[in-house]
Design a protein around this motif. Structure first.
Motif, short mmCIF file in Angstrom:
data_model
loop_
_atom_site.label_atom_id
_atom_site.label_comp_id
_atom_site.label_asym_id
_atom_site.label_seq_id
_atom_site.Cartn_x
_atom_site.Cartn_y
_atom_site.Cartn_z
N LYS A 66 44.82 39.49 47.63
CA LYS A 66 43.53 39.27 48.29
C LYS A 66 43.00 37.93 47.80
CE LYS A 66 42.39 44.14 48.60
NZ LYS A 66 41.54 45.22 48.13
N SER A 69 41.40 36.88 44.18
CA SER A 69 41.75 37.81 43.11
C SER A 69 42.60 37.12 42.06
CB SER A 69 42.47 39.04 43.66
OG SER A 69 43.67 38.68 44.29
N LYS A 107 39.72 45.38 41.44
CA LYS A 107 38.46 44.68 41.22
C LYS A 107 37.74 45.20 39.99
CE LYS A 107 34.24 43.24 43.51
NZ LYS A 107 33.44 43.30 44.72
#
Length: 109
Positions: A66, A69, A107
């Motif tokens: 992503k 990231s 995350k």
């Protein structure tokens, strides 16, 4: 009367010493038990290969990647802010690049 003052002083010093000794011993043992610096995670490591680890997230071309990231904003990275390399719970015997990435990225909460 002089005898009483000496005895009080002795008891005060003895109590303070007894109260602070465990704290001093705990601090000394914590310093002695500090882990040695961990080596960097080699790209040849089996776990690193399995998780597609790379030291440069900007060069990642993985389906799970992503944008934005990196290890820095991953929940598994435990390095200090601004640190180039730091510990990761996925690779406990090594450090990983803060600018790195692997397919287990999650995350940071």
């Amino acid at each position: 009367m002089r005898h009483d003052a000496s005895r009080r002083r002795f008891l005060t010093i003895a109590l303070v010493t007894a109260a602070t000794a465990p704290i001093a011993l705990r601090a000394a043992s914590a310093e002695a038990a500090a882990p040695a610096a961990l080596p960097k995670l080699p790209a040849t490591d089996a776990a690193a290969k399995a998780l597609a680890y790379t030291e440069n997230a900007a060069a990642v071309k993985h389906a799970a990647f992503k944008a934005g990231s990196s290890c820095t904003n991953c929940n598994f990275f435990k390095g200090a802010k601004g640190q180039a390399y730091g510990p990761c719970t996925l690779f406990p015997k090594n450090t990983v690049a803060a600018k790195g990435w692997c397919s287990a990225w999650a995350k940071k909460l």
